[in-house]
Design a protein around this motif. Structure first.
Motif, PDB file in Angstrom:
ATOM      1  N   GLY A  45     -53.379 -34.380 -36.847  1.00 18.50           N
ATOM      2  CA  GLY A  45     -54.346 -35.304 -37.403  1.00 18.50           C
ATOM      3  C   GLY A  45     -55.568 -35.064 -37.646  1.00 18.50           C
ATOM      4  N   PRO A  46     -56.429 -35.905 -38.328  1.00 18.82           N
ATOM      5  CA  PRO A  46     -55.882 -37.064 -39.218  1.00 18.82           C
ATOM      6  C   PRO A  46     -55.054 -36.983 -40.309  1.00 18.82           C
ATOM      7  N   TYR A  47     -53.758 -37.020 -40.316  1.00 14.50           N
ATOM      8  CA  TYR A  47     -52.968 -36.506 -41.453  1.00 14.50           C
ATOM      9  C   TYR A  47     -53.288 -36.976 -42.799  1.00 14.50           C
ATOM     10  N   TRP A  48     -53.488 -38.392 -42.914  1.00 19.67           N
ATOM     11  CA  TRP A  48     -53.903 -38.982 -44.152  1.00 19.67           C
ATOM     12  C   TRP A  48     -55.076 -38.189 -44.823  1.00 19.67           C
ATOM     13  N   LYS A  49     -56.169 -37.714 -43.971  1.00 22.47           N
ATOM     14  CA  LYS A  49     -57.214 -36.968 -44.795  1.00 22.47           C
ATOM     15  C   LYS A  49     -56.463 -35.688 -45.214  1.00 22.47           C
ATOM     16  N   ILE A  50     -55.805 -34.986 -44.676  1.00 28.02           N
ATOM     17  CA  ILE A  50     -55.081 -33.716 -44.756  1.00 28.02           C
ATOM     18  C   ILE A  50     -54.332 -33.875 -46.115  1.00 28.02           C
ATOM     19  N   PHE A  51     -53.499 -34.774 -46.169  1.00 27.62           N
ATOM     20  CA  PHE A  51     -52.464 -35.212 -47.281  1.00 27.62           C
ATOM     21  C   PHE A  51     -53.191 -35.418 -48.510  1.00 27.62           C
ATOM     22  N   GLU A  52     -54.190 -36.441 -48.349  1.00 24.47           N
ATOM     23  CA  GLU A  52     -54.880 -36.817 -49.415  1.00 24.47           C
ATOM     24  C   GLU A  52     -55.615 -35.878 -50.330  1.00 24.47           C
ATOM     25  N   ARG A  53     -56.309 -35.007 -49.122  1.00 25.61           N
ATOM     26  CA  ARG A  53     -57.377 -33.794 -49.626  1.00 25.61           C
ATOM     27  C   ARG A  53     -56.649 -32.792 -50.393  1.00 25.61           C
ATOM     28  N   GLU A  54     -55.424 -32.517 -49.799  1.00 23.90           N
ATOM     29  CA  GLU A  54     -54.877 -31.265 -50.167  1.00 23.90           C
ATOM     30  C   GLU A  54     -53.730 -31.482 -51.217  1.00 23.90           C
ATOM     31  N   PHE A  55     -53.079 -32.731 -51.248  1.00 27.28           N
ATOM     32  CA  PHE A  55     -51.952 -33.104 -52.018  1.00 27.28           C
ATOM     33  C   PHE A  55     -52.224 -33.586 -53.603  1.00 27.28           C
ATOM     34  N   HIS A  56     -52.308 -32.705 -54.560  1.00 29.29           N
ATOM     35  CA  HIS A  56     -52.684 -33.151 -55.898  1.00 29.29           C
ATOM     36  C   HIS A  56     -51.533 -32.681 -56.678  1.00 29.29           C
ATOM     37  N   LEU A  57     -50.994 -33.349 -57.008  1.00 28.17           N
ATOM     38  CA  LEU A  57     -49.558 -33.115 -57.789  1.00 28.17           C
ATOM     39  C   LEU A  57     -49.245 -33.945 -58.904  1.00 28.17           C
ATOM     40  N   ALA A  58     -50.140 -34.067 -60.110  1.00 30.59           N
ATOM     41  CA  ALA A  58     -49.699 -34.758 -61.251  1.00 30.59           C
ATOM     42  C   ALA A  58     -49.851 -36.366 -61.169  1.00 30.59           C
ATOM     43  N   GLY A  59     -50.617 -36.774 -59.910  1.00 30.79           N
ATOM     44  CA  GLY A  59     -50.582 -38.236 -59.621  1.00 30.79           C
ATOM     45  C   GLY A  59     -49.543 -38.691 -58.606  1.00 30.79           C
ATOM     46  N   TYR A  60     -48.785 -37.956 -58.260  1.00 26.33           N
ATOM     47  CA  TYR A  60     -47.523 -38.211 -57.262  1.00 26.33           C
ATOM     48  C   TYR A  60     -48.249 -38.587 -55.959  1.00 26.33           C
ATOM     49  N   ASP A  61     -47.838 -39.568 -54.987  1.00 30.82           N
ATOM     50  CA  ASP A  61     -48.591 -39.616 -53.948  1.00 30.82           C
ATOM     51  C   ASP A  61     -47.832 -39.153 -52.793  1.00 30.82           C
ATOM     52  N   PRO A  62     -48.539 -38.670 -51.587  1.00 31.67           N
ATOM     53  CA  PRO A  62     -48.063 -37.748 -50.514  1.00 31.67           C
ATOM     54  C   PRO A  62     -47.360 -38.982 -49.315  1.00 31.67           C
ATOM     55  N   LEU A  63     -47.265 -40.355 -49.973  1.00 31.38           N
ATOM     56  CA  LEU A  63     -46.932 -41.368 -48.965  1.00 31.38           C
ATOM     57  C   LEU A  63     -45.763 -41.018 -48.154  1.00 31.38           C
ATOM     58  N   THR A  64     -44.681 -40.511 -48.805  1.00 28.57           N
ATOM     59  CA  THR A  64     -43.565 -40.175 -47.745  1.00 28.57           C
ATOM     60  C   THR A  64     -43.732 -39.274 -46.820  1.00 28.57           C
ATOM     61  N   TYR A  65     -44.721 -38.281 -46.963  1.00 29.46           N
ATOM     62  CA  TYR A  65     -45.111 -37.317 -45.900  1.00 29.46           C
ATOM     63  C   TYR A  65     -45.741 -37.936 -44.886  1.00 29.46           C
ATOM     64  N   LEU A  66     -46.803 -38.858 -45.254  1.00 27.67           N
ATOM     65  CA  LEU A  66     -47.466 -39.867 -44.215  1.00 27.67           C
ATOM     66  C   LEU A  66     -46.539 -40.734 -43.421  1.00 27.67           C
ATOM     67  N   GLY A  67     -45.656 -41.326 -44.200  1.00 30.96           N
ATOM     68  CA  GLY A  67     -44.658 -42.235 -43.489  1.00 30.96           C
ATOM     69  C   GLY A  67     -43.749 -41.509 -42.593  1.00 30.96           C
ATOM     70  N   VAL A  68     -43.142 -40.245 -42.766  1.00 33.01           N
ATOM     71  CA  VAL A  68     -42.400 -39.630 -41.984  1.00 33.01           C
ATOM     72  C   VAL A  68     -43.149 -38.863 -40.853  1.00 33.01           C
ATOM     73  N   THR A  69     -44.355 -38.558 -41.154  1.00 33.03           N
ATOM     74  CA  THR A  69     -45.154 -38.087 -40.061  1.00 33.03           C
ATOM     75  C   THR A  69     -45.720 -39.294 -38.799  1.00 33.03           C
ATOM     76  N   ASP A  70     -45.974 -40.346 -39.770  1.00 33.61           N
ATOM     77  CA  ASP A  70     -46.541 -41.272 -38.534  1.00 33.61           C
ATOM     78  C   ASP A  70     -45.992 -42.672 -39.489  1.00 33.61           C
ATOM     79  N   TRP A  71     -44.919 -43.335 -38.992  1.00 34.83           N
ATOM     80  CA  TRP A  71     -44.304 -44.156 -39.730  1.00 34.83           C
ATOM     81  C   TRP A  71     -45.182 -45.415 -39.736  1.00 34.83           C
ATOM     82  N   ASP A  72     -45.168 -45.942 -40.976  1.00 29.52           N
ATOM     83  CA  ASP A  72     -45.773 -47.134 -41.031  1.00 29.52           C
ATOM     84  C   ASP A  72     -45.348 -47.870 -42.617  1.00 29.52           C
TER      85      ASP A  72
END
Length: 469
Positions: A45-72
């Protein structure tokens, strides 16, 4: 329809299924390799900052990665009412694997449903071409390969978002609907209700397409009170109730807490600015002005909504529809633009990017021409009009209302299958030299798109992250 037979790979499908699986595995393997050190070795952690900062793929979101890492409840609960619950088992499994291996296995776990959904999307499209449209085996394989040569279908096999799952569910719905139409069967209320809950649970708009399937397959029987009540009204009410419960008990309290936190932070910032020297205040004001300009520029890409309330806040009445059609709707979805490759519209990418070569527009025109010919050839097919109703519904919400219009290309898995399905009817009707010409045209397009799109995508996946972002 026996679900075990539905998902059993048949003898005539084994070789092509193996080839498709290898290709899908390669793309997923390259993507996992590219992000592995960041998403699995970074720590916890903090995973959200890692996913949001590094995951740039045409507008797709890393929400599934976040949810499977820390479910919410990481998804928009109104648009995706059951999706958070669907990924909960993956989170449980990830918790166990993390405890054993000491690393976050999210990419491997999310890749499994992506691979399976991509593979069966290919197989269901093949079966639709063979069993519903009645094409020969070669033509059915050709059109399936043609579909997966499209830029945002190729990309969908590795994107950890809900679009690949939706594509699979829509292909499944179309295949079952086609079989029922061919066999003269109708949906029972529980079959439609089950399909509705699953498809709409992933994305609410999918539920409308399930309702359309019930209408086209059942005909007048669709309007029987029992079917309407049990297959449409009750499932829709159930999902809406779940969405509203999540919104009221989870989302709204969080939004209120966030507003209170922002207000508190604003007071702290105001007090801090008051203690600054005149020179420091001037620098601070310049920084804030730059930030405001940047946010204004990003907001302009989203266009102007009808009103900033409820569902209306997702509409857009100002973005050019004409440019959207030829640059994004039938442009970027089928052929990647080389400039601003896979950049996020809400971050770096302009809403409209031009192709470097006129040839790209020629290819787009040929694809649209073949699609138009196919629609004419299949104009009496009830199944084709079912598939086209899916497409027309998406065009209403995207082009008329403007929902997601600034990044309409990421929605391609929801509707782009109508292109090969339409062309399938042209292949079925034509004979002799016309048929061979059409085959060669589709084959040439398939080879070109596979080389062009795969080259750009693989080059991106094999490049260092810092060289791209």
């Amino acid at each position: 329809m026996n679900p075990f037979k539905l998902f059993k790979i048949r003898p005539e499908e084994r070789v092509q299924a193996l080839v498709a699986l290898v290709v899908i595995l390669v793309f997923n393997g390259l993507f996992i390799y590219r992000m592995h050190d960041l998403f699995m070795q970074e720590g916890f952690g903090p995973y959200w900052k890692i996913f949001e900062r590094e995951f740039h793929l045409a507008g797709y979101d890393p929400l599934t990665y976040l949810g499977v890492t820390d479910w919410d409840f990481v998804y928009n609960v109104v648009r995706h009412p059951l999706l958070a619950f669907m990924i909960w088992p993956l989170w449980l499994l990830n918790e166990g694997l993390t405890a054993v291996f000491g690393v976050n296995c999210v990419q491997y776990l999310v890749a499994v449903p992506l691979i399976l959904c991509s593979l069966y999307s290919y197989l269901f499209l093949y079966r639709i071409n063979r069993e519903i449209v009645s094409l020969g085996r070669y033509d059915a394989i050709l059109l399936s390969a043609f579909y997966f040569s499209f830029a945002y279908i190729m990309l969908s096999v590795l994107v950890p978002d809900h679009f690949t799952i939706s594509m699979f569910l829509l292909m499944l719905t179309l295949y079952i609907s086609g079989r029922f139409l061919r066999e003269g069967r109708v949906f029972t209320w529980w079959q439609s209700a089950l399909l509705f809950v699953i498809t709409a649970g992933v994305t609410l708009s999918n539920g409308i397409k399930t309702i359309l399937s019930g209408f086209f397959v059942n005909g007048r029987a669709f309007f029987r009170p029992k079917y309407l009540l049990l297959a449409v009204i009750l499932p829709a009410g159930l999902l809406w109730g779940i969405a509203m419960w999540q919104n009221q008990t989870i989302v709204q309290p969080r939004e209120q807490a966030k507003k209170a936190s922002l207000a508190s932070q604003a007071k702290i910032d105001s007090a801090r600015v008051a203690r600054m020297t005149p020179e420091e205040q001037k620098i601070y004001q310049i920084q804030q002005a730059k930030r405001a300009a940047r946010l204004k520029k990003q907001a302009a890409k989203s266009g102007t909504p009808v009103k900033n309330e409820g569902f209306w806040k997702w509409t857009d009445v100002t973005t050019s529809r004409l440019e959207t059609v030829y640059e994004n709707l039938f442009g970027e979805t089928i052929q990647f633009h080389r400039q601003h490759f896979l950049e996020d519209t809400l971050v770096f990418r302009p809403v409209f990017v031009r192709y470097d070569w006129i040839w790209s527009y020629v290819v787009e025109g040929v694809v649209l021409l073949l699609m138009a010919i196919g629609i004419w050839c299949g104009r009496r097919s009830r199944f084709l009009w079912l598939a086209m109703s899916f497409f027309c519904f998406d065009m209403v919400i995207h082009l008329v209302l403007g929902f997601g219009i600034n990044e309409i290309f990421i929605m391609a898995p929801h509707w782009l299958f109508v292109v090969p399905l339409a062309i399938a009817y042209a292949l079925r009707v034509t004979r002799g030299g016309y048929h061979r010409t059409l085959q060669l045209s589709v084959l040439a397009l398939t080879c070109y798109l596979w080389v062009y799109n795969a080259w750009l995508l693989i080059d991106f996946l094999c490049s260092p992250i810092n060289a791209i972002l």
